[in-house]
Design an enzyme around this catalytic site. Sequence first.
Site, PDB file in Angstrom:
ATOM      1  N   GLN A  12       0.823  -1.218   0.000  1.00  0.00           N
ATOM      2  CA  GLN A  12       0.000   0.000   0.000  1.00  0.00           C
ATOM      3  C   GLN A  12       0.859   1.272   0.000  1.00  0.00           C
ATOM      4  O   GLN A  12       0.713   2.154  -0.870  1.00  0.00           O
ATOM      5  CB  GLN A  12      -0.887   0.012   1.253  1.00  0.00           C
ATOM      6  CG  GLN A  12      -1.561   1.359   1.490  1.00  0.00           C
ATOM      7  CD  GLN A  12      -2.274   1.440   2.831  1.00  0.00           C
ATOM      8  OE1 GLN A  12      -3.483   1.307   2.878  1.00  0.00           O
ATOM      9  NE2 GLN A  12      -1.533   1.681   3.913  1.00  0.00           N
ATOM     10  N   LEU A  80      10.265  -0.024   3.223  1.00  0.00           N
ATOM     11  CA  LEU A  80       8.870  -0.314   3.583  1.00  0.00           C
ATOM     12  C   LEU A  80       8.588  -1.813   3.620  1.00  0.00           C
ATOM     13  O   LEU A  80       7.586  -2.236   4.202  1.00  0.00           O
ATOM     14  CB  LEU A  80       7.917   0.335   2.562  1.00  0.00           C
ATOM     15  CG  LEU A  80       8.118   1.833   2.294  1.00  0.00           C
ATOM     16  CD1 LEU A  80       7.080   2.327   1.298  1.00  0.00           C
ATOM     17  CD2 LEU A  80       8.027   2.636   3.584  1.00  0.00           C
ATOM     18  N   THR A 125       6.569   1.208  13.753  1.00  0.00           N
ATOM     19  CA  THR A 125       5.127   1.061  13.987  1.00  0.00           C
ATOM     20  C   THR A 125       4.715   1.394  15.423  1.00  0.00           C
ATOM     21  O   THR A 125       5.490   1.176  16.365  1.00  0.00           O
ATOM     22  CB  THR A 125       4.696  -0.391  13.674  1.00  0.00           C
ATOM     23  OG1 THR A 125       3.372  -0.595  14.169  1.00  0.00           O
ATOM     24  CG2 THR A 125       5.596  -1.414  14.344  1.00  0.00           C
ATOM     25  N   GLU A 127       2.862  -0.353  17.032  1.00  0.00           N
ATOM     26  CA  GLU A 127       2.829  -1.633  17.751  1.00  0.00           C
ATOM     27  C   GLU A 127       4.031  -1.789  18.679  1.00  0.00           C
ATOM     28  O   GLU A 127       4.022  -2.632  19.572  1.00  0.00           O
ATOM     29  CB  GLU A 127       2.783  -2.801  16.765  1.00  0.00           C
ATOM     30  CG  GLU A 127       1.470  -2.945  16.019  1.00  0.00           C
ATOM     31  CD  GLU A 127       0.341  -3.509  16.889  1.00  0.00           C
ATOM     32  OE1 GLU A 127       0.629  -4.157  17.903  1.00  0.00           O
ATOM     33  OE2 GLU A 127      -0.824  -3.258  16.550  1.00  0.00           O
ATOM     34  N   TYR A 149       5.564  -9.058  15.785  1.00  0.00           N
ATOM     35  CA  TYR A 149       5.715  -7.975  14.799  1.00  0.00           C
ATOM     36  C   TYR A 149       6.280  -6.726  15.465  1.00  0.00           C
ATOM     37  O   TYR A 149       7.295  -6.165  15.013  1.00  0.00           O
ATOM     38  CB  TYR A 149       4.349  -7.702  14.153  1.00  0.00           C
ATOM     39  CG  TYR A 149       4.284  -6.448  13.306  1.00  0.00           C
ATOM     40  CD1 TYR A 149       4.903  -6.380  12.067  1.00  0.00           C
ATOM     41  CD2 TYR A 149       3.569  -5.323  13.752  1.00  0.00           C
ATOM     42  CE1 TYR A 149       4.817  -5.223  11.281  1.00  0.00           C
ATOM     43  CE2 TYR A 149       3.479  -4.174  12.976  1.00  0.00           C
ATOM     44  CZ  TYR A 149       4.110  -4.124  11.742  1.00  0.00           C
ATOM     45  OH  TYR A 149       4.031  -2.984  10.983  1.00  0.00           O
ATOM     46  N   LYS A 153       9.977  -5.095  14.879  1.00  0.00           N
ATOM     47  CA  LYS A 153      10.052  -3.713  14.395  1.00  0.00           C
ATOM     48  C   LYS A 153      10.817  -2.821  15.372  1.00  0.00           C
ATOM     49  O   LYS A 153      11.457  -1.857  14.967  1.00  0.00           O
ATOM     50  CB  LYS A 153       8.638  -3.169  14.182  1.00  0.00           C
ATOM     51  CG  LYS A 153       7.989  -3.638  12.895  1.00  0.00           C
ATOM     52  CD  LYS A 153       8.527  -2.839  11.704  1.00  0.00           C
ATOM     53  CE  LYS A 153       7.791  -3.155  10.434  1.00  0.00           C
ATOM     54  NZ  LYS A 153       8.211  -2.319   9.313  1.00  0.00           N
TER      55      LYS A 153
HETATM   56  P1  NDP Z   1       1.953  -3.954   2.933  1.00  0.00           P
HETATM   57  O1  NDP Z   1       1.735  -5.204   3.702  1.00  0.00           O
HETATM   58  O2  NDP Z   1       0.868  -3.427   2.063  1.00  0.00           O
HETATM   59  O3  NDP Z   1       3.253  -4.124   2.025  1.00  0.00           O
HETATM   60  C1  NDP Z   1       4.375  -4.763   2.510  1.00  0.00           C
HETATM   61  C2  NDP Z   1       5.391  -4.911   1.404  1.00  0.00           C
HETATM   62  O4  NDP Z   1       6.456  -5.691   1.927  1.00  0.00           O
HETATM   63  C3  NDP Z   1       4.866  -5.600   0.162  1.00  0.00           C
HETATM   64  O5  NDP Z   1       5.390  -4.916  -0.951  1.00  0.00           O
HETATM   65  C4  NDP Z   1       5.466  -6.979   0.242  1.00  0.00           C
HETATM   66  O6  NDP Z   1       5.829  -7.457  -1.039  1.00  0.00           O
HETATM   67  C5  NDP Z   1       6.740  -6.739   1.012  1.00  0.00           C
HETATM   68  N1  NDP Z   1       7.144  -7.918   1.771  1.00  0.00           N
HETATM   69  C6  NDP Z   1       6.381  -8.659   2.602  1.00  0.00           C
HETATM   70  N2  NDP Z   1       7.106  -9.656   3.120  1.00  0.00           N
HETATM   71  C7  NDP Z   1       8.333  -9.549   2.582  1.00  0.00           C
HETATM   72  C8  NDP Z   1       9.530 -10.282   2.692  1.00  0.00           C
HETATM   73  N3  NDP Z   1       9.597 -11.380   3.439  1.00  0.00           N
HETATM   74  N4  NDP Z   1      10.605  -9.876   2.008  1.00  0.00           N
HETATM   75  C9  NDP Z   1      10.531  -8.782   1.215  1.00  0.00           C
HETATM   76  N5  NDP Z   1       9.434  -8.052   1.046  1.00  0.00           N
HETATM   77  C10 NDP Z   1       8.349  -8.426   1.731  1.00  0.00           C
HETATM   78  O7  NDP Z   1       2.417  -2.851   4.003  1.00  0.00           O
HETATM   79  P2  NDP Z   1       2.129  -1.286   4.021  1.00  0.00           P
HETATM   80  O8  NDP Z   1       2.442  -0.731   2.702  1.00  0.00           O
HETATM   81  O9  NDP Z   1       0.807  -1.067   4.629  1.00  0.00           O
HETATM   82  O10 NDP Z   1       3.204  -0.809   5.092  1.00  0.00           O
HETATM   83  C11 NDP Z   1       4.498  -0.365   4.701  1.00  0.00           C
HETATM   84  C12 NDP Z   1       5.429  -0.446   5.888  1.00  0.00           C
HETATM   85  O11 NDP Z   1       4.914   0.345   6.956  1.00  0.00           O
HETATM   86  C13 NDP Z   1       5.607  -1.850   6.452  1.00  0.00           C
HETATM   87  O12 NDP Z   1       6.941  -1.980   6.874  1.00  0.00           O
HETATM   88  C14 NDP Z   1       4.683  -1.879   7.659  1.00  0.00           C
HETATM   89  O13 NDP Z   1       5.138  -2.779   8.625  1.00  0.00           O
HETATM   90  C15 NDP Z   1       4.801  -0.435   8.133  1.00  0.00           C
HETATM   91  N6  NDP Z   1       3.638   0.018   8.864  1.00  0.00           N
HETATM   92  C16 NDP Z   1       2.424   0.075   8.233  1.00  0.00           C
HETATM   93  C17 NDP Z   1       1.313   0.517   8.912  1.00  0.00           C
HETATM   94  C18 NDP Z   1      -0.022   0.614   8.236  1.00  0.00           C
HETATM   95  O14 NDP Z   1      -0.994   0.931   8.927  1.00  0.00           O
HETATM   96  N7  NDP Z   1      -0.122   0.407   6.940  1.00  0.00           N
HETATM   97  C19 NDP Z   1       1.387   0.931  10.318  1.00  0.00           C
HETATM   98  C20 NDP Z   1       2.715   0.836  10.872  1.00  0.00           C
HETATM   99  C21 NDP Z   1       3.791   0.416  10.160  1.00  0.00           C
HETATM  100  P3  NDP Z   1       5.160  -8.700  -1.780  1.00  0.00           P
HETATM  101  O15 NDP Z   1       4.472  -8.103  -2.949  1.00  0.00           O
HETATM  102  O16 NDP Z   1       6.329  -9.517  -2.139  1.00  0.00           O
HETATM  103  O17 NDP Z   1       4.253  -9.390  -0.804  1.00  0.00           O
HETATM  104  P1  GDP Z   2      -3.287  -3.920  13.027  1.00  0.00           P
HETATM  105  O1  GDP Z   2      -3.534  -2.779  13.933  1.00  0.00           O
HETATM  106  O2  GDP Z   2      -2.039  -3.764  12.223  1.00  0.00           O
HETATM  107  O3  GDP Z   2      -3.351  -5.222  13.714  1.00  0.00           O
HETATM  108  O4  GDP Z   2      -4.451  -3.819  11.934  1.00  0.00           O
HETATM  109  P2  GDP Z   2      -5.739  -4.730  11.668  1.00  0.00           P
HETATM  110  O5  GDP Z   2      -6.551  -3.981  10.690  1.00  0.00           O
HETATM  111  O6  GDP Z   2      -5.361  -6.127  11.295  1.00  0.00           O
HETATM  112  O7  GDP Z   2      -6.480  -4.788  13.081  1.00  0.00           O
HETATM  113  C1  GDP Z   2      -6.931  -3.636  13.728  1.00  0.00           C
HETATM  114  C2  GDP Z   2      -7.789  -4.020  14.917  1.00  0.00           C
HETATM  115  O8  GDP Z   2      -9.013  -4.568  14.448  1.00  0.00           O
HETATM  116  C3  GDP Z   2      -7.163  -5.094  15.823  1.00  0.00           C
HETATM  117  O9  GDP Z   2      -7.322  -4.679  17.156  1.00  0.00           O
HETATM  118  C4  GDP Z   2      -8.019  -6.337  15.594  1.00  0.00           C
HETATM  119  O10 GDP Z   2      -8.158  -7.136  16.763  1.00  0.00           O
HETATM  120  C5  GDP Z   2      -9.340  -5.691  15.225  1.00  0.00           C
HETATM  121  N1  GDP Z   2     -10.215  -6.568  14.438  1.00  0.00           N
HETATM  122  C6  GDP Z   2     -11.497  -6.868  14.721  1.00  0.00           C
HETATM  123  N2  GDP Z   2     -11.978  -7.700  13.809  1.00  0.00           N
HETATM  124  C7  GDP Z   2     -10.993  -7.947  12.916  1.00  0.00           C
HETATM  125  C8  GDP Z   2     -10.932  -8.730  11.735  1.00  0.00           C
HETATM  126  O11 GDP Z   2     -11.870  -9.396  11.333  1.00  0.00           O
HETATM  127  N3  GDP Z   2      -9.740  -8.707  11.052  1.00  0.00           N
HETATM  128  C9  GDP Z   2      -8.675  -7.955  11.478  1.00  0.00           C
HETATM  129  N4  GDP Z   2      -7.549  -7.945  10.753  1.00  0.00           N
HETATM  130  N5  GDP Z   2      -8.709  -7.218  12.604  1.00  0.00           N
HETATM  131  C10 GDP Z   2      -9.864  -7.217  13.313  1.00  0.00           C
END
Ligand code: NDP
Ligand code: GDP
Length: 343
Positions: A12, A80, A125, A127, A149, A153
């Site tokens: 994303q 990322l 994050t 987290e 996770y 991180k």
């Molecule tokens: P996504 O899960 O959408 O994307 C993660 C990316 O990492 C994908 O391109 C995936 O590629 C790649 N990837 C996954 N596993 C591996 C691996 N083993 N080796 C190499 N590449 C890998 O994450 P977001 O874009 O939402 O998030 C971006 C970053 O921000 C991440 O590091 C996430 O932990 C961090 N973050 C995101 C938050 C959020 O709310 N979105 C909140 C806090 C932190 P592939 O196409 O190969 O699967």
């Molecule tokens: P996270 O904050 O990275 O774990 O993002 P998620 O979107 O996976 O989860 C956000 C919150 O939604 C967490 O507290 C989950 O416990 C809660 N949650 C409730 N129902 C669901 C579900 O069906 N799927 C996911 N993924 N989370 C859920």
Amino acid sequence: MKRALITGITGQDGAYLAQFLLEHQYQVYGTHRATSAVPGWRLQALGVAQDIAFVSLDLLDFENIVQVIRQVEPDEIYHLAAQSFVAKSFEQPLYITDVDAMGVTRILEAIRTINPTIRFFQASTAEMFGEVQISPQSENTPFLPRNPYGTAKLYGHWITSNFRDTLNIHASSGILYNHESPLRGEEFVTRKITKSLTQIKYGLQTTLELGNLEAQRDWGYAKDYVEAMWKMLQSETADNYILATGKTRSVKEFVEMVAQVLEIQISWQGQAENTVGIDAKTGQTIVTVNPNFYRPTETTVLVGDASKAQSKLNWQPKTSFEELVTLMTLADIEKVMQFRVNA
Ligand code: NDP
Ligand code: GDP
């Protein structure tokens, strides 16, 4: 032209960041796992896939990382790539440690070896705060991660700070709170809700099963957050920044807001795992709780104080919760319409 290397470009944030950097006249290189298909649906949805140079990179392989950085010669690296789904991290604690913790060290070490002037962004994050009792959290709040996770991180976060403070690398870390968009993976609760309720509205699905409805998150819009990542690397000095909205909503409130956009009137009955959401117009049960979606441990309420980013980077989120939910739901409605046209 500046050159940026984005790891995890198929995710994303990778997609929005690539779009942002291209708009700012960067040459964009994006890494992907050898096993994952590129460009992938997100870059295609944004119409930027053709402007990106893709390179295959394995975060577990130091030699490969060195070879990619030598080949691309980036000015900036946005790291990322990660296994980013908390729920899955309990199933794969060893793998997630190798990718989300050691993967960061491998990239930093490659930067130090090849060209220490490369600027580095680490996606940390909220987290990492885990069981914290202080609210809202700032850059100085102690960390108490509650899942593999967050723990992995946290290592990535500290090693980024170490390389900055002791080795003089321009390495910054964004402590990111949840940020969502139409490009969010469907395993995350926000996209799961917008997609499922839309499908229910148009008769393509009957019920939406969720876990903990009372869980709260500080939800922002991904497009706002990638701009802050860039601003960090343009800043004269590297640092750590909280990126958050400062407001939390529950999963239940998210459901209610989506229902409002879809003009579904939802009424709740029952308690805890017996809670059901009923469509007041049809009497149909459209939301149920399935404890299989509960987390073994849930973080306490995480809400971020982004005032440092506001004062030092002149950054603040532009998109409200209501706008975020609306744009996500409208995008899922458009997908359903497209599906109907193609069916
Ligand atoms: P996504 O899960 O959408 O994307 C993660 C990316 O990492 C994908 O391109 C995936 O590629 C790649 N990837 C996954 N596993 C591996 C691996 N083993 N080796 C190499 N590449 C890998 O994450 P977001 O874009 O939402 O998030 C971006 C970053 O921000 C991440 O590091 C996430 O932990 C961090 N973050 C995101 C938050 C959020 O709310 N979105 C909140 C806090 C932190 P592939 O196409 O190969 O699967
Ligand atoms: P996270 O904050 O990275 O774990 O993002 P998620 O979107 O996976 O989860 C956000 C919150 O939604 C967490 O507290 C989950 O416990 C809660 N949650 C409730 N129902 C669901 C579900 O069906 N799927 C996911 N993924 N989370 C859920």
